[in-house]
Enzyme design. Structure first.
Site, short mmCIF file in Angstrom:
data_model
loop_
_atom_site.label_atom_id
_atom_site.label_comp_id
_atom_site.label_asym_id
_atom_site.label_seq_id
_atom_site.Cartn_x
_atom_site.Cartn_y
_atom_site.Cartn_z
N ASN A 119 -6.80 -9.20 -12.28
CA ASN A 119 -5.88 -8.16 -11.82
C ASN A 119 -4.99 -7.58 -12.90
O ASN A 119 -4.18 -6.70 -12.63
CB ASN A 119 -4.98 -8.73 -10.72
CG ASN A 119 -4.00 -9.78 -11.25
OD1 ASN A 119 -4.15 -10.28 -12.37
ND2 ASN A 119 -3.00 -10.11 -10.47
N ARG B 87 6.31 -11.52 -7.59
CA ARG B 87 6.38 -12.13 -6.27
C ARG B 87 7.70 -11.74 -5.62
O ARG B 87 8.75 -11.73 -6.27
CB ARG B 87 6.26 -13.66 -6.35
CG ARG B 87 4.84 -14.16 -6.62
CD ARG B 87 3.90 -13.84 -5.47
NE ARG B 87 2.56 -14.37 -5.66
CZ ARG B 87 1.55 -13.69 -6.20
NH1 ARG B 87 1.75 -12.44 -6.63
NH2 ARG B 87 0.35 -14.22 -6.30
N GLN C 275 4.44 -12.29 3.53
CA GLN C 275 3.48 -11.19 3.60
C GLN C 275 2.48 -11.47 4.71
O GLN C 275 1.94 -12.58 4.75
CB GLN C 275 2.76 -11.02 2.25
CG GLN C 275 3.68 -10.54 1.17
CD GLN C 275 2.98 -10.23 -0.15
OE1 GLN C 275 3.55 -9.63 -1.04
NE2 GLN C 275 1.73 -10.63 -0.30
N HIS D 1 1.84 -4.70 -1.48
CA HIS D 1 1.10 -5.60 -2.37
C HIS D 1 -0.33 -5.10 -2.64
O HIS D 1 -1.32 -5.76 -2.34
CB HIS D 1 1.05 -7.02 -1.85
CG HIS D 1 0.82 -8.01 -2.95
ND1 HIS D 1 0.95 -9.37 -2.78
CD2 HIS D 1 0.45 -7.84 -4.25
CE1 HIS D 1 0.68 -10.00 -3.92
NE2 HIS D 1 0.37 -9.08 -4.82
#
Length: 361
Positions: free
Chosen positions: A117, A256, A285, A309
C-alpha cells in the site's frame, strides 16, 4: 482446512470493477484456488457480536484473513475460541486489530502484505495536503450548490511552496510522502522518528530530523502522521500535544484513527488551533454515524477532507495485497515457512526479527 475471510460488501461496484478484490463478492480472487485444493473458504462482512458469521466460523478455522479497511477485530477472546487457528493474515498492511500477545502465546503466525500500500497511501497524503491547503472542499461544495463566491474560498487558500512540512514517522510511506512533496518547494521538510535516516537519504529527500516532537510541531505548517499504532502512539495527538502545534496548521492522518483523540481534534478545529484536518482512518471502523469527525468544521465553518479508509486500497493496491495474501497462504500450505521475512509480524511465539519501517500501515 477452513479459511475465513472478513471483507467488505461492494454490491454493484464489485460487478462494475472485477479487480475490486478486497470485497466479499470478489473474495481476493482466492475461492477457485483454495477450493481446487479441497479447502473450505468462508467469506463474510459479518464481524460484530456473538451472532456474527465471524464468531460462528472461527471456532474451527485454521486461517483467518482480515483487512484494515473493514477489520475483523481478533481479540484474545476470539483467539481462545478458535482452537484450530494457525495463521492470521492481514490483506493489506497493519495488524493492530489483532491481539498479538494472545497470538504469540498460542504460537499463531501473523502476517501482512508489506509494501502493498505504500505508493497508494503516499499519493493519498499528497492529495489530502493539497485539498486542505488550497481549500478545495469548500470551493467544490460552493459550486455544486450553485454559488460563485471567489473571496469566500480564497480567504483561506494557500500554496504548499514556502511552507514547513513535517512527518511523524519516516518509514516506507513517510519517505515517499517527502519525496513527492519536495517538488512543491517547501521552505523546509522535517521528520520525527526513533532513528535517523541515513545521511544520503536525508540529502536526497532534503529532510532534517528533529529530536523533539514538540519543537517540530511548533515549526510545522503541515503535519502528516505516518507512524504505526501501538501503545506509545495510541492517543498521541491529544489536547496537550495539539497545544504545541503551530497556530493554524493543517493535520493529515492516514496512519490509524486511534492515534488522534477524536474530540480533541474536533475542538482544535473549532478554536483555530488547526486550520484543517484530513483523515482517512477512524476508530472504530466502520465509523459510527455520530462520530464527531463526520461533521466537525474548522473556524471558518468549512468541512475538512475526510475519506472512509481508502488510501491503501486503490485498485492497484488491491491487486498487490490479494497476490500477497495468496503467497502467504501458499507458504503456510507448503509447510516450509517460506514467508517473505518482511511480511511476518509474529511467528513461533515471538515477534519476527525484520526491518520494520516506522510507518508500517
Amino acid at each position: 482446512m477452513k479459511v475465513v475471510a472478513v471483507l467488505y460488501k461492494a454490491g454493484q461496484a464489485a460487478k462494475d470493477q472485477p479487480r475490486l478484490l478486497g470485497c466479499v463478492e470478489n473474495e481476493l480472487g482466492l475461492r477457485q484456488w483454495l477450493e481446487g485444493q479441497g479447502h473450505t473458504f468462508v467469506v463474510t462482512d459479518s464481524k460484530e457480536g456473538a451472532d456474527s458469521v465471524l464468531d460462528r466460523e472461527l471456532v474451527d478455522a485454521e486461517v483467518i484473513i482480515t483487512t484494515p479497511f473493514h477489520p475483523g477485530y481478533i481479540s484474545r477472546e476470539r483467539i481462545a475460541r478458535a482452537k484450530n487457528l494457525k495463521l492470521l493474515v492481514t490483506a493489506g498492511v497493519g495488524s493492530d486489530h489483532i491481539d498479538l500477545t494472545a497470538a504469540n502465546e498460542r504460537k499463531i503466525t501473523v502476517a501482512e502484505v508489506t509494501g502493498s500500500n505504500v505508493v497508494s497511501v503516499a499519493e493519498h497524503v499528497v492529495m489530502t495536503i493539497l485539498t486542505l491547503v488550497r481549500n478545495f472542499v469548500p470551493a467544490h461544495e460552493q459550486v455544486m450548490a450553485g454559488g460563485w463566491d471567489v473571496a469566500d474560498v480564497a480567504k483561506d487558500s494557500y500554496d504548499v511552496e514556502g511552507k514547513v512540512v513535517a512527518t511523524i514517522g519516516v518509514g516506507r510511506i513517510g519517505q515517499r510522502v517527502l519525496r513527492r512533496l519536495k517538488a512543491f518547494d517547501p521552505a523546509e521538510m522535517l521528520y520525527y522518528d526513533y532513528q535517523a535516516l541515513p545521511a544520503d537519504v536525508e540529502a536526497e529527500l532534503g529532510a532534517r530530523r528533529v529530536e523533539s516532537l514538540d519543537d517540530m510541531l511548533a515549526k510545522a505548517d503541515i503535519v502528516t502522521v505516518n507512524c504505526p499504532l501501538h501503545e506509545s502512539t495510541r492517543g498521541l495527538i491529544d489536547k496537550k500535544l495539539l497545544a504545541k502545534f503551530k497556530k493554524g496548521a493543517w493535520l493529515v492522518n492516514t496512519a490509524r484513527g486511534a492515534i488522534c483523540v477524536e474530540d480533541d481534534v474536533a475542538a482544535a478545529l473549532a478554536d483555530g488551533t488547526l486550520r484543517g484536518y484530513g483523515g482517512d482512518v477512524w476508530f472504530p471502523q466502520p465509523a459510527p454515524a455520530d462520530h464527531p469527525w463526520r461533521t466537525m468544521r474548522n473556524r471558518f465553518g468549512a468541512g475538512n477532507a475526510m475519506t472512509p479508509h481508502i488510501s491503501g486500497t486503490s485498485i492497484d493496491a488491491q491487486v498487490r495485497y490479494a497476490e500477497g495474501t495468496k503467497a502467504i497462504i501458499a507458504s503456510y500450505l507448503a509447510g516450509d515457512k517460506s514467508y517473505r521475512p518482511q511480511d511476518l509480524i509474529v511467528i513461533d511465539g515471538h515477534y519476527a526479527t525484520r526491518a520494520y519501517g516506522s510507518d508500517k500501515k
